[in-house]
Design a protein around this motif. Structure first.
Motif: not given
Length: 118
Positions: A47-53, A61-63, A66-71, A101-108
């Protein structure tokens, strides 16, 4: 069902920036949480980042905090990941998906390659 295409990856030097885009088809895009994930060579997808609807909440993710921004832009059916201060350890294939979450993804999807040189 939402179908997604990632773009915007490339080769960048450490400290540089990239902006990834995720174009979605389907009328229900705005109903889904959107997430970005990545998989580095020899490592598990993470996981890297997520944004609500509504774009009211974001998660990182902690890693990358402060560096990445999701929009997202629900009118355009697109989601984005602005990546600044890139590090070699950010090198990976990046994927978007309607999940937090990774587990929540049905199709990549095919993902987009990001390579950060030192």
């Amino acid at each position: 069902q939402v179908q997604l295409i990632e773009s915007g990856g490339g080769l960048v030097q450490a400290g540089g920036s990239l902006r990834l885009s995720c174009a979605a088809s389907g009328r229900s895009f705005s109903r889904y949480v959107m997430g970005w994930f990545r998989q580095a060579p020899g490592k598990e997808r993470e996981f890297v980042a997520a944004i609500s609807w509504s774009a009211g909440r974001t998660y990182y993710a902690d890693s990358v905090k402060g560096r990445f921004t999701i929009s997202r832009d629900n009118a355009k059916n697109e989601a984005y990941l602005q990546m600044n201060s890139l590090k070699p350890e950010d090198t990976a294939v990046y994927y978007c998906a309607p999940a937090c979450t990774v587990r929540g993804v049905r199709t990549w999807g095919q993902g987009t390659q990001v390579t950060v040189s030192s």
